[in-house]
Scaffold this motif. Sequence first.
Motif, PDB file in Angstrom:
ATOM      1  N   ALA B 316      11.604  -4.610 -10.108  1.00 32.03           N
ATOM      2  CA  ALA B 316      11.957  -5.589 -11.155  1.00 32.03           C
ATOM      3  C   ALA B 316      10.912  -6.674 -11.364  1.00 32.03           C
ATOM      4  O   ALA B 316      10.976  -7.406 -12.354  1.00 32.03           O
ATOM      5  CB  ALA B 316      13.320  -6.232 -10.931  1.00 32.03           C
ATOM      6  N   THR B 317       9.937  -6.824 -10.458  1.00 37.23           N
ATOM      7  CA  THR B 317       8.890  -7.821 -10.704  1.00 37.23           C
ATOM      8  C   THR B 317       7.957  -7.317 -11.803  1.00 37.23           C
ATOM      9  O   THR B 317       7.743  -6.108 -11.944  1.00 37.23           O
ATOM     10  CB  THR B 317       8.026  -8.080  -9.452  1.00 37.23           C
ATOM     11  OG1 THR B 317       7.319  -6.879  -9.110  1.00 37.23           O
ATOM     12  CG2 THR B 317       8.879  -8.517  -8.279  1.00 37.23           C
ATOM     13  N   GLY B 318       7.374  -8.242 -12.565  1.00 35.96           N
ATOM     14  CA  GLY B 318       6.417  -7.851 -13.593  1.00 35.96           C
ATOM     15  C   GLY B 318       5.017  -7.751 -13.001  1.00 35.96           C
ATOM     16  O   GLY B 318       4.630  -8.567 -12.157  1.00 35.96           O
ATOM     17  N   ASN B 319       4.288  -6.739 -13.447  1.00 35.97           N
ATOM     18  CA  ASN B 319       2.921  -6.542 -12.945  1.00 35.97           C
ATOM     19  C   ASN B 319       2.014  -6.129 -14.082  1.00 35.97           C
ATOM     20  O   ASN B 319       2.355  -5.216 -14.837  1.00 35.97           O
ATOM     21  CB  ASN B 319       2.899  -5.440 -11.881  1.00 35.97           C
ATOM     22  CG  ASN B 319       3.655  -5.840 -10.635  1.00 35.97           C
ATOM     23  OD1 ASN B 319       3.103  -6.420  -9.718  1.00 35.97           O
ATOM     24  ND2 ASN B 319       4.962  -5.562 -10.615  1.00 35.97           N
ATOM     25  N   ALA B 320       0.864  -6.777 -14.190  1.00 37.60           N
ATOM     26  CA  ALA B 320      -0.102  -6.424 -15.225  1.00 37.60           C
ATOM     27  C   ALA B 320      -1.470  -6.241 -14.604  1.00 37.60           C
ATOM     28  O   ALA B 320      -1.856  -6.998 -13.698  1.00 37.60           O
ATOM     29  CB  ALA B 320      -0.165  -7.514 -16.294  1.00 37.60           C
ATOM     30  N   VAL B 321      -2.186  -5.238 -15.084  1.00 36.40           N
ATOM     31  CA  VAL B 321      -3.585  -5.037 -14.707  1.00 36.40           C
ATOM     32  C   VAL B 321      -4.414  -5.550 -15.885  1.00 36.40           C
ATOM     33  O   VAL B 321      -4.246  -5.084 -17.005  1.00 36.40           O
ATOM     34  CB  VAL B 321      -3.886  -3.550 -14.431  1.00 36.40           C
ATOM     35  CG1 VAL B 321      -5.339  -3.364 -14.006  1.00 36.40           C
ATOM     36  CG2 VAL B 321      -2.939  -2.993 -13.371  1.00 36.40           C
ATOM     37  N   VAL B 322      -5.270  -6.549 -15.618  1.00 39.00           N
ATOM     38  CA  VAL B 322      -5.999  -7.229 -16.702  1.00 39.00           C
ATOM     39  C   VAL B 322      -7.471  -7.353 -16.319  1.00 39.00           C
ATOM     40  O   VAL B 322      -7.795  -7.620 -15.153  1.00 39.00           O
ATOM     41  CB  VAL B 322      -5.424  -8.646 -16.946  1.00 39.00           C
ATOM     42  CG1 VAL B 322      -6.166  -9.344 -18.083  1.00 39.00           C
ATOM     43  CG2 VAL B 322      -3.931  -8.597 -17.242  1.00 39.00           C
ATOM     44  N   GLU B 323      -8.327  -7.183 -17.306  1.00 37.67           N
ATOM     45  CA  GLU B 323      -9.767  -7.362 -17.075  1.00 37.67           C
ATOM     46  C   GLU B 323     -10.307  -8.513 -17.921  1.00 37.67           C
ATOM     47  O   GLU B 323      -9.955  -8.644 -19.099  1.00 37.67           O
ATOM     48  CB  GLU B 323     -10.534  -6.092 -17.444  1.00 37.67           C
ATOM     49  CG  GLU B 323     -12.051  -6.226 -17.192  1.00 37.67           C
ATOM     50  CD  GLU B 323     -12.859  -5.039 -17.735  1.00 37.67           C
ATOM     51  OE1 GLU B 323     -13.558  -4.409 -16.947  1.00 37.67           O
ATOM     52  OE2 GLU B 323     -12.785  -4.779 -18.957  1.00 37.67           O
ATOM     53  N   TRP B 324     -11.147  -9.342 -17.304  1.00 41.25           N
ATOM     54  CA  TRP B 324     -11.945 -10.316 -18.044  1.00 41.25           C
ATOM     55  C   TRP B 324     -13.419 -10.043 -17.736  1.00 41.25           C
ATOM     56  O   TRP B 324     -13.803  -9.973 -16.561  1.00 41.25           O
ATOM     57  CB  TRP B 324     -11.644 -11.751 -17.608  1.00 41.25           C
ATOM     58  CG  TRP B 324     -10.317 -12.284 -18.036  1.00 41.25           C
ATOM     59  CD1 TRP B 324     -10.025 -12.926 -19.202  1.00 41.25           C
ATOM     60  CD2 TRP B 324      -9.089 -12.257 -17.282  1.00 41.25           C
ATOM     61  NE1 TRP B 324      -8.693 -13.290 -19.228  1.00 41.25           N
ATOM     62  CE2 TRP B 324      -8.103 -12.893 -18.063  1.00 41.25           C
ATOM     63  CE3 TRP B 324      -8.728 -11.749 -16.029  1.00 41.25           C
ATOM     64  CZ2 TRP B 324      -6.786 -13.039 -17.623  1.00 41.25           C
ATOM     65  CZ3 TRP B 324      -7.428 -11.888 -15.601  1.00 41.25           C
ATOM     66  CH2 TRP B 324      -6.464 -12.526 -16.392  1.00 41.25           C
ATOM     67  N   VAL B 325     -14.210  -9.889 -18.771  1.00 42.78           N
ATOM     68  CA  VAL B 325     -15.654  -9.718 -18.576  1.00 42.78           C
ATOM     69  C   VAL B 325     -16.352 -10.889 -19.265  1.00 42.78           C
ATOM     70  O   VAL B 325     -16.250 -11.024 -20.483  1.00 42.78           O
ATOM     71  CB  VAL B 325     -16.154  -8.384 -19.168  1.00 42.78           C
ATOM     72  CG1 VAL B 325     -17.664  -8.238 -18.951  1.00 42.78           C
ATOM     73  CG2 VAL B 325     -15.417  -7.213 -18.528  1.00 42.78           C
ATOM     74  N   PRO B 326     -17.013 -11.741 -18.500  1.00 44.33           N
ATOM     75  CA  PRO B 326     -17.604 -12.945 -19.116  1.00 44.33           C
ATOM     76  C   PRO B 326     -18.806 -12.582 -20.000  1.00 44.33           C
ATOM     77  O   PRO B 326     -19.435 -11.552 -19.791  1.00 44.33           O
ATOM     78  CB  PRO B 326     -18.045 -13.787 -17.924  1.00 44.33           C
ATOM     79  CG  PRO B 326     -18.230 -12.820 -16.812  1.00 44.33           C
ATOM     80  CD  PRO B 326     -17.263 -11.693 -17.059  1.00 44.33           C
TER      81      PRO B 326
END
Lengths: 272, 326
Positions: B316-326
């Motif tokens: 039930a926890t929310g999980n996101a895989v996110v990328e930031w490329v500067p």
Amino acid sequence: MTPPAALVPAMPHLLAGDPAPSWAELAAATRTVGDRLRAARVDTVLLLSTQWFTVLGHQVQCDDRLRGRRTDENWYAYDYGHLDHDLAVDVELAHAWADAIDAAGMQARRTRYDGFPVDTGSVVASRLLDPDGRGRWAQVSCNLYADPSAMAEVAAAGVRAASGLGRRPGVVAVSGLSSGLTPRWIRPSEDRVEPEHDRWNRKVLDAIAAGDRDAVLGMREEFAAAAQADSQFRAVAFLAGGGAVDRPGEVLAYGPVWGTGAAVVWWNEQET
Amino acid sequence: MARVFHVTAGSGRSAARRAPRHEPAPGPAAVPAGPSGGGGIVAGYLAPHPPHLVYAENPPQNEPRSTGGWEVLRWGYEELRRRLKAHRPDVLVVHAPHWITMVGHHVNCVPNPRGVSVEPIFPHLFRYHYDFRTDVDLAEAIVDEGARAGLVTSALREEGVRVDYATIGALHLANPDWDLPVVSLSANNNPYYYSDASLAEMETLGAATRRAIERTGRRAVLLASNSLSHLHWDTEPELPEDMGVERPFDHAQYAGDMALLQTIREGPTSRLKEAVPAHIEATSSETKAGSLTWLLAAMGWPAIAGDVLAYGTVIATGNAVVEWVP
Ligand SMILES: [Fe+2]
């Protein structure tokens, strides 16, 4: 018969080679509790340590021997951050306890894994309560996501399971009082509880000493919020479920451990 | 029901510590070249660590066996792995909430951490045999820069401290080959005392991490090992990977996660200085442990959008895989 019971601290500082006066006093009082448990001819201690915190169901330790060395992830630079342990688990009672938890409509989880990391609180308490390593333990985890009142039902299930097997149990909760941990490296002589937390700790201990169960349980939630009590003071729910708290508790020691509040409280067994 | 972080979500005091700071953080400075050419932080990832994702994958290092589950999140991690390799980092730097240090910010300086991590909360899912290399020079530089910035820090040099599942989980899911050196940072928070990390301190730690990376000339990828919304069940189905019962805790938790992810997708990251504390307040988000704030501060709050590679729930926890490329 309502079993003897105790609240003892969880922090490893009690095992320091060069302790603050408060740590030494708390350690001596915990040893006294161990003497009294032996004098009461307790077969197995029903143990809750808030540092074995879990989130799914109620884990019951079913390994017969918990032997090893724990290197604490925060206190490793100190002598008390390296803790050898060797606990004998009363496996028959552990399984009966798990069955009783299930029978009460909760979810028990039987835990038996090589290399299972025993928490610092359990190691500290067991070494002080049972310095010769002759005692037996049955251990349950502290579910932080379940309602605190669930810990009362878990303890009651443990007492029922023990009596079903003809054991003489003791009930021990390993937990601090207020948190307010000092967020820097201090010398033992600097250790103190901040005044507002100190006031709360004393208020709770006064109610415990008076044997005022309703007052103690009634202030649990407010205490948890005002003094960031260890695990929302689920320890007192566990002790109440084990039959303590409704009679005067004897406060054997109280003092700071790295800014947190810690106490040793003893409840004699009682004829019912 | 999941009440642990629901009632208080930290004390009033820790909520005050979460208040966003408004002074502008300096942008990334020019950096010397690293061994792989062009040092500095080359990417940052929100890399959640539910042990279920490792369990579901059945890697040889983990003892329990599963029949799978949580595929969409794991496909997101597969994409992360492809992108991470393309960045050709020298080192992975991870901040994880389950190496809980009550006093200060600790950095693992043990050259070769190895052992079996039996997870006390999820021992039926996670008994992981780990054996990795630490970039000790960078680890020590982070301790040093953190201390210089006024933080309480500690260099862990003792063998035998068990590496936690949030550190291993993020590292395994991002790089299952374990062919890159690692720097692992602790989280200065304490869930059983209901004390959150100070997000202001995480900004300082992030800036110190960036300076250390620049000083050592490393080409670094940063991993913030945090889930999002964090209310969850307090019991488990018979089959842990039973996807028939996997869903958000409630609509408010889901909506809170979507609001944050929308802000991430739109950018710039500076909007997250307000959005992250608001999201913590609304969803008891695990970002209260500070890993995401640390990552974005280390990257200098770049004026870019994040790329959401996957979202899914785990117990039930929310999980996101996110990328930031500067
Ligand atoms: Fe987590």
